[in-house]
Design an enzyme around this catalytic site. Structure first.
Site, PDB file in Angstrom:
ATOM      1  N   TYR A 215      -4.729  -2.098   4.169  1.00 24.68           N
ATOM      2  CA  TYR A 215      -3.672  -2.024   3.158  1.00 24.68           C
ATOM      3  C   TYR A 215      -2.631  -3.105   3.413  1.00 24.68           C
ATOM      4  CZ  TYR A 215       0.115  -0.259   0.279  1.00 24.68           C
ATOM      5  OH  TYR A 215       1.109  -0.145  -0.652  1.00 24.68           O
TER       6      TYR A 215
ATOM      7  N   SER B  55       4.537  -3.414  -1.768  1.00 29.64           N
ATOM      8  CA  SER B  55       5.205  -2.386  -0.976  1.00 29.64           C
ATOM      9  C   SER B  55       5.645  -2.965   0.352  1.00 29.64           C
ATOM     10  CB  SER B  55       4.274  -1.188  -0.752  1.00 29.64           C
ATOM     11  OG  SER B  55       3.325  -1.489   0.243  1.00 29.64           O
TER      12      SER B  55
END
Length: 167
Positions: free
Chosen positions: A158, A144
């Site tokens: 993350y 991502s």
């Protein structure tokens, strides 16, 4: 609409019960691919398979938690059993826990590593020998934008995961 380069390709997709995985499954099946769908939520996978096949597509689904190597291997073997080959795997399963680093949510960090990194590696390990034997295949590992930009102060762990998996 069948697309010549996609039609009849066997595509395994992890994390296929929602989001990008589900959308990818629908798009590829609509283009003529034979999709093999894996996710933890069997009710969602079953509903997706039913919908794809009702629209003329080809799909099978398997319960597969990517944190369990044996379940990823069973997903891949299910594809081989059904179609005799695998042309593509889309390692799509992923989670994004959000909390400030100072919250010390170590259990969430462990879960994210298990899903986002080890799950991807289990997918590669399951298909690589098959693709080597076939002398063809594609491995697509989803990431991502979080690997390049931190969107919130709570996304630190993350972001680090995506930076590692993008290497």
């Amino acid at each position: 609409m069948r697309t010549p380069y996609i039609a009849d390709k066997v595509v395994v997709i992890t994390g296929a019960s929602s989001g990008i995985g589900e959308s990818t499954a629908r798009l590829l099946a609509g283009s003529g691919a034979k999709v093999v769908l894996g996710a933890r939520r069997t009710d969602r996978i079953d509903a997706l398979v039913k919908d794809i096949t009702a629209k003329g597509g080809t799909a099978v689904g398997f319960q597969a938690d990517v944190t369990k190597r044996s379940e990823v291997e069973a997903l891949v073997q299910g594809a081989i059993h059904e179609y005799g080959r695998i042309d593509v795997i889309v390692n799509n399963a992923g989670i994004m826990p959000i909390a400030p680093m100072a919250a010390l949510k170590v259990e969430e960090w462990d879960r994210m590593i298990d899903v986002n990194i080890k799950g991807l590696l289990f997918g590669v390990a399951a298909v690589l020998p098959i693709m080597q034997k076939q002398k063809q295949g594609h491995i697509i590992n989803m990431s991502s934008v979080g690997g390049f930009k931190v969107w919130a102060p709570g996304g630190t762990v993350y972001r680090q995961r995506n930076s590692l998996s993008a290497l």
